[in-house]
Scaffold this motif. Structure first.
Motif, mmCIF file in Angstrom:
data_model
loop_
_atom_site.group_PDB
_atom_site.id
_atom_site.type_symbol
_atom_site.label_atom_id
_atom_site.label_comp_id
_atom_site.label_asym_id
_atom_site.label_seq_id
_atom_site.Cartn_x
_atom_site.Cartn_y
_atom_site.Cartn_z
ATOM 1 N N ALA A 1 0.625 -1.112 0.413
ATOM 2 C CA ALA A 1 -0.071 -0.094 0.183
ATOM 3 C C ALA A 1 0.693 1.365 -0.137
ATOM 4 O O ALA A 1 0.166 2.010 -0.144
ATOM 5 N N GLY A 2 1.936 0.938 -0.130
ATOM 6 C CA GLY A 2 2.939 2.019 -0.120
ATOM 7 C C GLY A 2 2.775 3.222 1.560
ATOM 8 O O GLY A 2 3.003 4.530 1.671
ATOM 9 N N LEU A 3 2.301 2.986 2.198
ATOM 10 C CA LEU A 3 1.667 3.616 3.907
ATOM 11 C C LEU A 3 3.421 3.394 4.830
ATOM 12 O O LEU A 3 3.645 1.898 5.538
ATOM 13 N N PHE A 4 3.891 4.379 4.550
ATOM 14 C CA PHE A 4 5.417 4.178 5.728
ATOM 15 C C PHE A 4 4.984 4.511 7.150
ATOM 16 O O PHE A 4 4.968 5.502 7.517
ATOM 17 N N ASP A 5 5.137 3.154 7.458
ATOM 18 C CA ASP A 5 4.715 3.030 9.670
ATOM 19 C C ASP A 5 5.442 3.033 10.198
ATOM 20 O O ASP A 5 6.180 1.660 10.227
ATOM 21 N N LEU A 6 6.130 3.822 11.153
ATOM 22 C CA LEU A 6 7.565 3.429 11.592
ATOM 23 C C LEU A 6 6.676 3.119 13.199
ATOM 24 O O LEU A 6 7.516 3.549 13.753
ATOM 25 N N GLY A 7 5.146 3.588 13.434
ATOM 26 C CA GLY A 7 5.135 2.555 14.689
ATOM 27 C C GLY A 7 4.620 0.954 14.636
ATOM 28 O O GLY A 7 3.747 0.785 15.986
ATOM 29 N N TYR A 8 5.194 0.056 13.921
ATOM 30 C CA TYR A 8 5.070 -1.103 13.949
ATOM 31 C C TYR A 8 5.253 -1.558 15.029
ATOM 32 O O TYR A 8 4.708 -2.727 15.643
ATOM 33 N N VAL A 9 6.107 -0.914 15.977
ATOM 34 C CA VAL A 9 6.602 -2.349 17.259
ATOM 35 C C VAL A 9 5.050 -1.575 18.350
ATOM 36 O O VAL A 9 4.947 -2.784 19.158
ATOM 37 N N THR A 10 4.282 -0.850 18.403
ATOM 38 C CA THR A 10 2.947 -1.431 18.988
ATOM 39 C C THR A 10 2.194 -2.093 18.823
ATOM 40 O O THR A 10 1.755 -3.185 19.722
ATOM 41 N N ASN A 11 2.468 -2.796 18.027
ATOM 42 C CA ASN A 11 1.496 -4.192 17.598
ATOM 43 C C ASN A 11 2.261 -4.800 18.229
ATOM 44 O O ASN A 11 2.066 -5.829 18.668
ATOM 45 N N PHE A 12 3.871 -5.234 17.927
ATOM 46 C CA PHE A 12 4.255 -6.323 18.893
ATOM 47 C C PHE A 12 4.720 -5.476 20.003
ATOM 48 O O PHE A 12 4.089 -7.151 20.836
ATOM 49 N N ALA A 13 4.378 -4.854 20.574
ATOM 50 C CA ALA A 13 4.460 -4.934 21.953
ATOM 51 C C ALA A 13 2.553 -5.484 22.583
ATOM 52 O O ALA A 13 2.518 -5.915 24.308
ATOM 53 N N VAL A 14 1.519 -4.861 22.090
ATOM 54 C CA VAL A 14 0.215 -5.935 22.422
ATOM 55 C C VAL A 14 0.573 -7.233 22.302
ATOM 56 O O VAL A 14 -0.293 -7.050 22.924
ATOM 57 N N GLY A 15 0.784 -7.236 21.597
ATOM 58 C CA GLY A 15 0.934 -8.741 21.197
ATOM 59 C C GLY A 15 1.501 -9.413 22.705
ATOM 60 O O GLY A 15 1.229 -10.554 23.189
ATOM 61 N N ALA A 16 2.913 -8.820 23.034
ATOM 62 C CA ALA A 16 3.618 -9.432 23.623
ATOM 63 C C ALA A 16 2.819 -9.375 25.392
ATOM 64 O O ALA A 16 2.684 -10.100 25.720
ATOM 65 N N TYR A 17 2.541 -8.083 25.626
ATOM 66 C CA TYR A 17 1.990 -7.771 26.672
ATOM 67 C C TYR A 17 0.418 -8.100 27.251
ATOM 68 O O TYR A 17 0.438 -8.951 27.786
ATOM 69 N N LEU A 18 -0.114 -8.222 26.107
ATOM 70 C CA LEU A 18 -1.595 -9.247 26.188
ATOM 71 C C LEU A 18 -1.522 -10.697 26.642
ATOM 72 O O LEU A 18 -1.632 -11.626 27.542
ATOM 73 N N VAL A 19 -0.348 -11.327 25.867
ATOM 74 C CA VAL A 19 0.185 -12.810 26.265
ATOM 75 C C VAL A 19 0.923 -12.959 27.198
ATOM 76 O O VAL A 19 0.450 -13.695 28.585
ATOM 77 N N GLY A 20 1.493 -12.010 27.943
ATOM 78 C CA GLY A 20 2.488 -12.111 29.157
ATOM 79 C C GLY A 20 1.408 -11.953 30.121
ATOM 80 O O GLY A 20 1.778 -12.375 31.979
ATOM 81 N N ILE A 21 0.504 -10.886 30.320
ATOM 82 C CA ILE A 21 -0.190 -10.518 31.499
ATOM 83 C C ILE A 21 -1.743 -11.585 30.993
ATOM 84 O O ILE A 21 -1.704 -12.170 32.693
ATOM 85 N N LEU A 22 -2.019 -11.669 30.542
ATOM 86 C CA LEU A 22 -2.952 -13.088 31.292
ATOM 87 C C LEU A 22 -2.770 -14.371 30.724
ATOM 88 O O LEU A 22 -3.352 -15.565 31.175
ATOM 89 N N THR A 23 -1.267 -15.070 30.820
ATOM 90 C CA THR A 23 -0.968 -16.703 30.406
ATOM 91 C C THR A 23 0.249 -16.590 31.990
ATOM 92 O O THR A 23 0.642 -17.770 32.029
ATOM 93 N N SER A 24 0.652 -15.226 32.120
ATOM 94 C CA SER A 24 1.067 -15.407 33.866
ATOM 95 C C SER A 24 1.404 -15.815 34.937
ATOM 96 O O SER A 24 0.604 -15.431 35.530
ATOM 97 N N THR A 25 2.367 -16.311 35.677
ATOM 98 C CA THR A 25 1.715 -17.031 36.488
ATOM 99 C C THR A 25 2.124 -16.182 37.695
ATOM 100 O O THR A 25 2.661 -16.336 39.105
ATOM 101 N N GLY A 26 3.559 -14.714 37.541
ATOM 102 C CA GLY A 26 3.823 -14.629 38.695
ATOM 103 C C GLY A 26 2.495 -13.428 39.101
ATOM 104 O O GLY A 26 1.950 -13.230 38.588
ATOM 105 N N PRO A 27 3.195 -11.860 39.227
ATOM 106 C CA PRO A 27 1.892 -11.014 40.449
ATOM 107 C C PRO A 27 1.241 -10.429 39.585
ATOM 108 O O PRO A 27 0.342 -10.161 39.807
ATOM 109 N N GLN A 28 1.696 -9.917 38.422
ATOM 110 C CA GLN A 28 1.248 -9.357 37.187
ATOM 111 C C GLN A 28 0.094 -10.512 36.220
ATOM 112 O O GLN A 28 -0.514 -9.914 35.487
#
Length: 561
Positions: free
Chosen positions: A273-300
């Motif tokens: 599409a020719g759309l220069f997206d420099l905030g792609y790390v946002t999607n990476f962070a959302v997926g990581a934090y969601l899995v971390g929070i909902l699967t973690s056995t720690g305090p979070q």
């Protein structure tokens, strides 16, 4: 006069490059790594590469004479020699910390007194530039063969640990001792590798033509069967790689696969599409934090769900994030779009670091105790096992990307990439199609983030910096926009190779910038550009009935006087 200005410009650029490598420590750092044992090291190659390039450039100008070529090397190395003489008498380490006595001794080849050593260094610079001039006068096919041979030789030497480990894994012995000595090629194998590579490069075009002739002679069914066989063989190789390469190299392949996964997703927005997206790390962070929070056995941890249950949720959440990002920026183009998405990515990173979300995501301390993926009683613990999850994810995203590319939506994306105004005039809903590109590209980022969190076991905000987005974008630019093979090659070059050459890690981003400049100047389409399908206007003319030619009307014939 213009010729001499060009000569001075060439010498000035190469002289500056040589002095820069001296005072940034590159000469000493690379000098510790031999290419051919007890013959030449990487530091010497860097030193004499500058006068060689100067001689080559001079050879490409109207001033292509031996005197000019040797003179270019003498002028290029003169500032370095003069500064070396000054360093012996005046300490420059308050300004340049790498201006050490060991650098002086390295440049002087250990010759004393220093003046004699600098004369030898100066003379070798002239010889190197003369060799560069001679190289420029060779036929193009000879130059190409020599460059490929030297590149393969240097790659084998730098990857000696990798090659040795693979040979030991396959044979169970130590055949690597025949090839290598102290992480460098022995002189005999080095000559054999260089000669074989040059010969193969020379005869490869003829072999390629014969292969293409045989492939074109195949029937359609035979051609399809050969394609299926090649794909099946490639899949078998990919499945066997982790057990052939070992634990460390499987970890490297897993990292390459994660970045390739993100690049395949970002390629939808940038490449198609020719759309220069420099905030792609946002999607990476959302997926990581969601899995971390909902699967973690720690305090979070919340819920302690299974990884496979949360995986589709993280993908949908990342798509929603991409959709929300698209709403305010969808009407922007070019630099404005890049800056807006960059700002969005930095906002997410700072929010992850803020005290507001400490009870939920841990702030700077991150999310701990994230379990590994498991199926029944089997848990994916080692890099060799996690490799298969990443490989499966890449295959799925690759299939979806290819289907999107040939779909009607893919054609709409390409139309917007080429000219948004014309696409709008043709009836394409530009706003909706661009929003769809942001949303679908975010899915791959969320998938990669989910696997990353489970693979690492802990996640922190500093793991989601702007450099992640830049690295993924560089993979697409260097490999080739909208090119799947280019994305694979770019991932190997920009992620895999730096992991294997960690001894030079402090110069990683310097080489990134240099590679981007060279690609922009000499190969802007990428290393493996996408093949554009061109349709001949007359290709279908044979299937159409011929247009009858009308006989001229005698009543309308021109009159003569």
């Amino acid at each position: 006069m213009d010729r001499y200005r060009r000569f001075l410009a060439i010498c000035s650029i190469t002289a500056f490059a040589l002095v820069y490598m001296m005072f940034t420590g590159m000469v000493e750092t690379f000098g510790a790594r031999d290419i051919v044992a007890d013959v030449i090291d990487l530091g010497r190659i860097l030193i004499y590469l500058s006068p060689f390039v100067a001689g080559y450039w001079v050879g490409r100008t109207p001033l292509a004479r031996w005197q000019a070529g040797i003179g270019a090397g003498l002028v290029t190395t003169a500032p370095a020699a003069l500064l070396t003489l000054i360093m012996e008498r005046v300490s420059m380490r308050d300004i340049f910390i790498n201006a050490s006595p060991s650098l002086v001794d390295f440049l002087a080849l250990g010759i004393q007194p220093l003046g004699a050593g600098m004369l030898v260094f100066w003379a070798l610079g002239g010889l190197a530039s003369g060799a560069g001039l001679g190289f420029s006068l060779l036929p193009r096919w000879v130059r190409k063969a020599i460059i490929v041979g030297l590149a393969i030789l240097a790659t084998m030497a730098l990857m000696s640990d990798l090659v040795g480990q693979i040979l030991r894994q396959i044979t169970g012995g130590r055949p690597d001792r025949i090839l290598f000595s102290a992480n460098a090629l022995r002189i005999g194998p080095a000559i054999a590798v260089f000669g074989a590579t040059v010969a193969l490069t020379i005869f490869l075009p003829a072999l390629k033509r014969q292969t293409e002739t045989r492939v074109l002679a195949l029937l359609p069914t035979e051609f399809m069967q050969s394609g299926y066989a090649a794909k099946g063989l490639g899949l078998i190789v990919l499945l066997a790689l982790p057990w052939t390469l070992g634990v460390f190299l499987s970890e490297v392949l897993a990292n390459v696969g994660l970045f390739m996964l993100m690049a395949l997703g970002l390629n939808i927005a940038v490449g198609l599409a020719g759309l220069f997206d420099l905030g792609y790390v946002t999607n990476f962070a959302v997926g990581a934090y969601l899995v971390g929070i909902l699967t973690s056995t720690g305090p979070q941890g919340v819920g302690h769900f299974n990884f496979w249950m949360i995986l589709p949720v993280s993908i949908v959440a990342a798509m929603f994030t991409g959709f929300m990002l698209a709403l305010p920026v969808v009407r922007m183009r070019g630099d404005y779009l890049a800056i807006a998405t960059l700002g969005f990515g930095e906002i997410i990173r700072l929010l992850a670091l803020s005290d507001w979300f400490v009870p939920l995501i841990g702030g700077a301390q991150g999310v701990l105790f994230i379990p590994k993926p498991s199926i029944a009683e089997f848990s994916f613990q080692t890099p060799q096992q996690l490799y298969y999850i990443i490989l499966a994810a890449c295959v799925v995203v690759l299939f979806v990307s290819q289907r999107l590319d040939i779909s009607r939506t893919g054609r709409q994306w390409r139309a917007i990439r080429e000219d948004e105004q014309v696409a709008n005039a043709m009836g394409i809903d530009v706003t909706w199609v661009k929003t769809l590109a942001f949303t679908l590209s975010a899915a791959s980022g969320g998938l990669a983030g989910a696997i990353f969190a489970s693979k690492l076991g802990t996640i922190f905000p500093h793991s989601f910096q702007l450099l992640i987005s830049i690295n993924v974008l560089c993979i697409i630019i260097i490999g080739g926009m909208a090119s799947i093979p280019g994305i694979a090659l770019g991932s190997l070059l920009l992620v895999g190779v730096p992991e294997l050459l960690r001894e030079f890690s402090e110069y990683r981003y310097l080489f990134y910038g240099l590679l981007l400049i060279l690609m922009t100047l000499y190969r802007p389409q990428g290393l493996l550009p996408v093949k554009i399908q061109r349709h001949d206007r007359d290709a279908d003319s044979t299937s159409r009935p011929p247009v009858p030619k009308l006989a001229p009307d005698p009543s309308r014939a021109p009159t003569t006087t």
